[in-house]
Design a protein around this motif. Sequence first.
Motif, short mmCIF file in Angstrom:
data_model
loop_
_atom_site.label_atom_id
_atom_site.label_comp_id
_atom_site.label_asym_id
_atom_site.label_seq_id
_atom_site.Cartn_x
_atom_site.Cartn_y
_atom_site.Cartn_z
N LEU A 1 37.08 49.92 39.07
CA LEU A 1 37.02 49.07 40.26
C LEU A 1 35.90 49.49 41.20
CD1 LEU A 1 40.83 48.55 40.99
CD2 LEU A 1 39.19 46.78 40.34
N ALA A 60 40.64 40.40 36.14
CA ALA A 60 41.61 41.03 37.04
C ALA A 60 40.87 41.85 38.10
CB ALA A 60 42.57 41.93 36.24
N GLY A 61 39.86 42.58 37.63
CA GLY A 61 39.08 43.39 38.56
C GLY A 61 38.43 42.55 39.64
N ARG A 65 39.86 39.33 46.52
CA ARG A 65 41.01 39.02 47.37
C ARG A 65 41.44 40.22 48.20
NH1 ARG A 65 43.79 34.52 44.71
NH2 ARG A 65 42.01 33.27 44.03
N ASN A 66 40.68 41.30 48.07
CA ASN A 66 41.01 42.54 48.80
C ASN A 66 42.44 42.98 48.57
OD1 ASN A 66 38.57 43.25 50.08
ND2 ASN A 66 38.82 41.53 51.48
N VAL A 67 42.84 42.93 47.31
CA VAL A 67 44.19 43.38 46.98
C VAL A 67 44.25 44.90 47.20
CG1 VAL A 67 45.85 43.64 45.10
CG2 VAL A 67 44.46 41.55 45.28
N THR A 73 39.40 39.69 40.78
CA THR A 73 40.42 39.19 41.71
C THR A 73 40.81 40.27 42.71
OG1 THR A 73 41.27 37.78 39.95
CG2 THR A 73 42.70 38.09 41.87
N VAL A 74 41.02 41.49 42.20
CA VAL A 74 41.39 42.59 43.09
C VAL A 74 40.34 42.76 44.19
CG1 VAL A 74 41.63 45.11 43.23
CG2 VAL A 74 42.78 43.84 41.41
N LYS A 75 39.09 42.67 43.79
CA LYS A 75 38.01 42.92 44.75
C LYS A 75 37.82 41.77 45.72
CE LYS A 75 36.42 46.98 44.01
NZ LYS A 75 36.23 47.95 45.07
N TYR A 110 45.06 48.77 46.94
CA TYR A 110 45.56 49.66 45.90
C TYR A 110 45.20 51.08 46.28
CZ TYR A 110 40.69 49.75 44.27
OH TYR A 110 39.33 49.89 44.19
#
Lengths: 195, 313
Positions: B232, B208-209, B215-217, B211-213, B219
């Motif tokens: 993160l 998950a981490g 894909r530049n999700v 993907t967040v990084k 937060y």
Amino acid sequence: MEQPVQTETWKARSLEELVRMLHQIFAEDKVSVDEVQALMESYESNPEEWLQYAKFDQYRYTRNLVDNGNGKFNLMILCWGEGHGSSIHDHTDSHCFMKILQGNLKETLFEWPEKKGNGEMIKKSERVLRENQCAYINDSIGLHRVENISHTEPAVSLHLYSPPFDTCNTFDQRTGHKHKVTMTFYSQFGERTVC
Amino acid sequence: LPAGLSQWFPALEVLDVSGTGLTEMGTELLSLPCLHTLLAKNNRLGGPGSLPKGLGQAPLARSLRVLNLSGNRFSELPPALLQLRGLRSLSLGGNRLHGIPPDIQELQSLEFLYLGGNFITAIPPELAKLPSLRYLVLCDNKIQSIPPQLAQLHSLRSLSLHNNLLTYLPREILNLVHLDELSLRGNPLVVRFVRDLTYNPPSLQELAGRTVKTRNVPYAPSDLPESLVRYLSLASNCPNPKCGGVYFDSCVRQIKFVDFCGKYRLPLMHYLCSPECSSPFSSASQSSTSQSESDSEDEASVAAHRMQKVLLG
């Protein structure tokens, strides 16, 4: 009554005298390795006589030129801090004499690597040289590494190279690969050389 | 130390009590306000009480610059030592140290640290918090690995690691821009190209981490528990230039060889985000050292010329 035959052994009673006698020896056409080694060994190290040349560097060993032997040889003093050591190196077809003036130095001899140089270099022997001892090496004998293995005492050594040379090869112990390097003097005749 | 020392010589700046068989240095030290150099090599110091109590409050704590305790019997760095805030040069060569305390970072003025000839097995990352450290000697110990944080020693000019148990170095070592000298002889450094594909599959949190990084999700700190926000921030970039990925804890360790000065091959440990992320020449066999050379040339060539003297041979 027969006179016993005596071989003359020269003794240098001071560093100045040693230098003078070396000049005399090297002025001849032929120089005996044994004679030079014995002469250097005969000089009893007296720090008062060489302290002015013994300039230490915090990070690595230093080479301090004492006399340039009228072009026939270089006489220099090397200063080794605790843990300081050299790479494995050759002597560019010259004679090398090394006398301990203070402390101890470990000399490790290595075989010349194979042409391709693709394996760990082979150690021939090692020894610890004591104060006033004088070692000799040349390229036909092999390569060596010199190091001060003491963690508490600095070491000082007197080196004579003939003919003088300022480049040599250093060797990677793990592979035998060689690399040409230029050597410099940290000080000359007691004066710090600014590079 | 002789009683009355500080009364007879109140202005004493340099004290050399080497080779005197001392088993302890007593309270006389505490009354020497000008002492900047204390040499006590080759004694029998090392037991409890070798250094006097109250060292941190004595004028010595600020005045002492050079302390040489080499050739004694210390099995651990005496905690009292860490109170000598002004210390620039410390030598504990040839003792019986088994480790270095993380609190070594207290000696913020330290420029010269000699710990050769002990039984040290590991280096605490806190050693890297010494901003003025220029000369670090760790030769003749039992060190198996160098923490990558050591690359933060940006003042380091000389690093002595010979005669230890190192098989590789962290690639961050390339970041030590002022390093002129590095000695590595007498270590079982890996010579042949080695690929260690031991890979523990990443956790759900890690995936998950990543993907967040990648894909530049977006937060904000208010969106997540503090622990996850911190997690993160610890993402490491995959060093493979062709991959834009990141990793947290799960990575592939791979040893790459980087040529320094064109002649010496240092095995550096690389961390990649997955086995697929290995070098483009992923079919590299043991003998093709030239492949490891070429793909590491780019990153190495920039840093390589900085490493001027590698005393490997």
